[in-house]
Design a protein around this motif. Structure first.
Motif, PDB file in Angstrom:
ATOM      1  N   PRO A  69       0.954  -1.501   0.290  1.00 52.48           N
ATOM      2  CA  PRO A  69       0.070  -0.098   0.056  1.00 52.48           C
ATOM      3  C   PRO A  69       0.930   1.577   0.476  1.00 52.48           C
ATOM      4  O   PRO A  69       2.220   1.283   0.520  1.00 52.48           O
ATOM      5  N   LEU A  70       0.433   2.650  -0.717  1.00 51.50           N
ATOM      6  CA  LEU A  70       1.224   3.656  -0.304  1.00 51.50           C
ATOM      7  C   LEU A  70       1.035   4.431   0.657  1.00 51.50           C
ATOM      8  O   LEU A  70       2.340   4.434   1.477  1.00 51.50           O
ATOM      9  N   TYR A  71       0.531   4.112   1.614  1.00 53.61           N
ATOM     10  CA  TYR A  71       0.246   4.537   3.158  1.00 53.61           C
ATOM     11  C   TYR A  71      -0.016   3.054   4.092  1.00 53.61           C
ATOM     12  O   TYR A  71      -0.499   2.465   3.868  1.00 53.61           O
ATOM     13  N   SER A  72       1.793   2.855   5.245  1.00 54.60           N
ATOM     14  CA  SER A  72       1.640   1.637   5.514  1.00 54.60           C
ATOM     15  C   SER A  72       2.855   1.955   6.550  1.00 54.60           C
ATOM     16  O   SER A  72       3.909   2.395   5.781  1.00 54.60           O
ATOM     17  N   THR A  73       3.002   0.760   7.576  1.00 54.51           N
ATOM     18  CA  THR A  73       3.965   0.816   8.193  1.00 54.51           C
ATOM     19  C   THR A  73       4.436  -0.499   9.143  1.00 54.51           C
ATOM     20  O   THR A  73       2.511  -0.682   9.086  1.00 54.51           O
ATOM     21  N   LYS A  74       5.395  -0.543   8.850  1.00 55.69           N
ATOM     22  CA  LYS A  74       5.275  -2.524   9.598  1.00 55.69           C
ATOM     23  C   LYS A  74       4.917  -3.190   8.806  1.00 55.69           C
ATOM     24  O   LYS A  74       4.010  -4.580   9.506  1.00 55.69           O
ATOM     25  N   ALA A  75       5.220  -3.457   7.641  1.00 51.30           N
ATOM     26  CA  ALA A  75       4.519  -4.407   6.194  1.00 51.30           C
ATOM     27  C   ALA A  75       2.977  -4.883   6.706  1.00 51.30           C
ATOM     28  O   ALA A  75       2.184  -5.143   5.767  1.00 51.30           O
ATOM     29  N   ARG A  76       2.455  -3.479   7.020  1.00 50.80           N
ATOM     30  CA  ARG A  76       0.757  -3.583   6.905  1.00 50.80           C
ATOM     31  C   ARG A  76       0.043  -3.910   5.500  1.00 50.80           C
ATOM     32  O   ARG A  76       0.264  -2.414   5.575  1.00 50.80           O
ATOM     33  N   GLY A  77      -0.951  -4.515   5.082  1.00 55.00           N
ATOM     34  CA  GLY A  77      -1.897  -4.773   3.951  1.00 55.00           C
ATOM     35  C   GLY A  77      -0.682  -5.201   3.011  1.00 55.00           C
ATOM     36  O   GLY A  77      -1.455  -4.772   1.412  1.00 55.00           O
ATOM     37  N   MET A  78       0.582  -5.300   3.120  1.00 57.07           N
ATOM     38  CA  MET A  78       1.125  -6.295   2.137  1.00 57.07           C
ATOM     39  C   MET A  78       0.668  -7.105   1.789  1.00 57.07           C
ATOM     40  O   MET A  78       0.478  -8.121   2.427  1.00 57.07           O
ATOM     41  N   ALA A  79       0.712  -7.712  -0.037  1.00 54.90           N
ATOM     42  CA  ALA A  79       1.435  -8.927  -0.033  1.00 54.90           C
ATOM     43  C   ALA A  79       2.112  -9.913  -1.142  1.00 54.90           C
ATOM     44  O   ALA A  79       2.213  -8.929  -1.832  1.00 54.90           O
ATOM     45  N   VAL A  80       2.328 -10.732  -0.932  1.00 55.91           N
ATOM     46  CA  VAL A  80       3.474 -11.295  -1.679  1.00 55.91           C
ATOM     47  C   VAL A  80       2.705 -12.214  -2.801  1.00 55.91           C
ATOM     48  O   VAL A  80       1.816 -13.516  -2.615  1.00 55.91           O
ATOM     49  N   ILE A  81       2.723 -12.235  -3.697  1.00 54.06           N
ATOM     50  CA  ILE A  81       1.904 -12.900  -4.917  1.00 54.06           C
ATOM     51  C   ILE A  81       3.482 -13.751  -6.049  1.00 54.06           C
ATOM     52  O   ILE A  81       3.822 -12.513  -6.452  1.00 54.06           O
ATOM     53  N   ASN A  82       3.440 -15.289  -5.910  1.00 50.55           N
ATOM     54  CA  ASN A  82       4.387 -15.740  -6.323  1.00 50.55           C
ATOM     55  C   ASN A  82       3.731 -15.365  -7.498  1.00 50.55           C
ATOM     56  O   ASN A  82       2.757 -16.007  -8.039  1.00 50.55           O
ATOM     57  N   GLY A  83       5.279 -15.667  -8.675  1.00 52.26           N
ATOM     58  CA  GLY A  83       5.017 -15.759 -10.283  1.00 52.26           C
ATOM     59  C   GLY A  83       4.983 -17.209 -10.710  1.00 52.26           C
ATOM     60  O   GLY A  83       4.965 -17.492 -11.653  1.00 52.26           O
ATOM     61  N   SER A  84       5.291 -18.399 -10.045  1.00 51.92           N
ATOM     62  CA  SER A  84       5.119 -19.839  -9.709  1.00 51.92           C
ATOM     63  C   SER A  84       3.600 -19.860 -10.194  1.00 51.92           C
ATOM     64  O   SER A  84       3.543 -21.122 -10.303  1.00 51.92           O
ATOM     65  N   THR A  85       3.006 -19.453  -9.898  1.00 51.64           N
ATOM     66  CA  THR A  85       1.453 -20.234  -9.361  1.00 51.64           C
ATOM     67  C   THR A  85       1.026 -19.610 -10.621  1.00 51.64           C
ATOM     68  O   THR A  85       0.795 -19.182 -11.420  1.00 51.64           O
ATOM     69  N   PRO A  86      -0.730 -20.943 -10.934  1.00 51.78           N
ATOM     70  CA  PRO A  86      -1.188 -20.637 -11.674  1.00 51.78           C
ATOM     71  C   PRO A  86      -2.286 -19.821 -12.324  1.00 51.78           C
ATOM     72  O   PRO A  86      -1.901 -18.729 -11.165  1.00 51.78           O
ATOM     73  N   ASP A  87      -1.873 -18.608 -13.405  1.00 54.46           N
ATOM     74  CA  ASP A  87      -2.521 -17.390 -14.021  1.00 54.46           C
ATOM     75  C   ASP A  87      -3.614 -17.178 -13.250  1.00 54.46           C
ATOM     76  O   ASP A  87      -3.804 -16.221 -12.843  1.00 54.46           O
ATOM     77  N   ARG A  88      -3.868 -17.660 -12.994  1.00 52.83           N
ATOM     78  CA  ARG A  88      -5.632 -17.556 -12.654  1.00 52.83           C
ATOM     79  C   ARG A  88      -5.687 -16.549 -11.169  1.00 52.83           C
ATOM     80  O   ARG A  88      -6.772 -16.295 -11.069  1.00 52.83           O
ATOM     81  N   GLU A  89      -4.541 -18.170 -10.213  1.00 55.31           N
ATOM     82  CA  GLU A  89      -4.659 -17.201  -9.169  1.00 55.31           C
ATOM     83  C   GLU A  89      -3.583 -16.332  -8.933  1.00 55.31           C
ATOM     84  O   GLU A  89      -4.204 -15.309  -7.492  1.00 55.31           O
ATOM     85  N   ILE A  90      -2.661 -15.675  -9.868  1.00 54.42           N
ATOM     86  CA  ILE A  90      -2.041 -14.590  -9.456  1.00 54.42           C
ATOM     87  C   ILE A  90      -3.001 -13.474 -10.445  1.00 54.42           C
ATOM     88  O   ILE A  90      -2.945 -12.418  -9.173  1.00 54.42           O
ATOM     89  N   ARG A  91      -3.649 -13.384 -11.028  1.00 57.75           N
ATOM     90  CA  ARG A  91      -4.748 -12.545 -11.771  1.00 57.75           C
ATOM     91  C   ARG A  91      -6.433 -12.102 -10.396  1.00 57.75           C
ATOM     92  O   ARG A  91      -6.376 -11.279  -9.641  1.00 57.75           O
ATOM     93  N   ALA A  92      -5.997 -13.114  -9.160  1.00 57.11           N
ATOM     94  CA  ALA A  92      -7.253 -12.971  -8.602  1.00 57.11           C
ATOM     95  C   ALA A  92      -6.022 -12.527  -7.217  1.00 57.11           C
ATOM     96  O   ALA A  92      -7.392 -11.767  -6.446  1.00 57.11           O
ATOM     97  N   ALA A  93      -4.782 -12.722  -7.286  1.00 58.84           N
ATOM     98  CA  ALA A  93      -4.022 -12.315  -5.987  1.00 58.84           C
ATOM     99  C   ALA A  93      -4.231 -10.582  -6.344  1.00 58.84           C
ATOM    100  O   ALA A  93      -4.821  -9.690  -5.663  1.00 58.84           O
TER     101      ALA A  93
END
Length: 296
Positions: A144-168
């Motif tokens: 997020p553009l406004y956050s501290t201490k990693a709050r609201g962050m998401a890790v998205i793995n490029g090796s997962t299926p395309d539909r899962e990447i898009r959903a995330a």
């Protein structure tokens, strides 16, 4: 001669806010902790009132925390503090300097324009472009553009299926129309905080990841540890600090196989990390710095 009256803008009851207020009171006998949720800005009378205290009549203000969490609303609070600054109150750090560090994008663009090495970063409002970037980067951290201490962050793995990447990506986009993402770096289970007071290096500490957490924040189980960085890392962090004009800050730096990178220059600096990881009494040193500039 009367001692100067210095107010602390922060969160009442929070450790770093109270530590600053304690240090001011010990040196001047005056104590005022200011929660920005309680202030009233009267532009007609040119007053910024906290209870019955006009902040425009103080000698100085130290901004330790502008709000419990970061948001565009926090920028509005900083704008309010420009009134006492214009009235001659010394504000530490200046609101305009903090404005460029609370907004992650403003901080990143400033660092980029200053030639500071950072993780590969992409900013877009397009879901399609973000999905393509995840595939190219391998694994990406969405922030997020406004956050501290990693709050609201998401890790998205490029090796997962395309539909899962898009959903995330779509799930992140729902709360963050402007998506900020960086290549997830292969780090040695730690990153560093380098502490600066008015551009002068005080020391450094490490944040060591705890358990299986992908980030090193204390919020996620990390811990502070002592660390002495090489001189060239200190020089790099100093270059980053000099872009902003903050009175007190911590530079978040990480070591990679290709050399050090900077994640951000903190709006307010990490008092607890400085204390526990580097044995630096940031509150005492900061207040000494403030009083040197406020006392006639």
């Amino acid at each position: 001669m009367a001692e100067p009256k210095i107010g602390i803008v922060g969160i009442p009851g929070k450790w770093s806010t109270e530590a600053l207020a304690d240090a001011v009171e010990a040196r001047t006998g005056f104590r005022l902790v200011i929660d920005m949720a309680d202030v009233v800005l009267d532009l007609h009378e040119r007053r910024l009132m906290h209870g019955d205290v006009d902040l425009c009549a103080l000698d100085g203000l130290v901004i330790k925390k502008i709000s419990e969490s970061y948001s565009p609303h926090a920028l509005d609070r900083l704008e309010m503090l420009r009134l006492p600054e214009a009235a001659g109150v010394r504000v530490f750090s200046p609101p305009n300097a903090i404005l460029r560090t609370i907004d992650r994008l403003a901080c990143t663009v400033t660092l980029c324009n200053g030639g500071i090495p950072m993780p590969e970063t992409l900013v877009t409002e397009s879901v399609d472009q973000a999905v393509e970037a995840v595939g190219r980067l391998g694994t990406a951290v969405f922030k997020p553009l406004y956050s501290t201490k990693a709050r609201g962050m998401a890790v998205i793995n490029g090796s997962t299926p395309d539909r899962e990447i898009r959903a995330a990506v779509e799930a992140f986009h729902a709360d963050n129309p402007v998506m900020y993402l960086q290549r997830k770096l292969d780090l040695p289970g730690r990153d560093l905080g380098l502490v600066f007071l008015k551009g002068n290096y005080l020391g450094a500490y490490a944040r060591v990841a705890g358990g299986e957490a992908w980030n090193t924040t204390i919020h996620s189980g990390g811990r502070y540890a002592s660390f002495e960085p090489p001189g060239e890392w200190i020089d790099l962090a100093k270059r980053a600090v000099d872009l902003f004009g903050l009175d007190f800050t911590t530079v978040d730096l990480a070591e990679t196989a290709d050399g050090p990178v900077i994640f951000e220059v903190s709006a307010f600096g990490g008092f607890r990390g400085a204390k526990e990881g580097a044995a630096i009494d940031a509150a005492a040193l900061y207040v000494d710095h403030v009083l040197e500039r406020v006392r006639p």
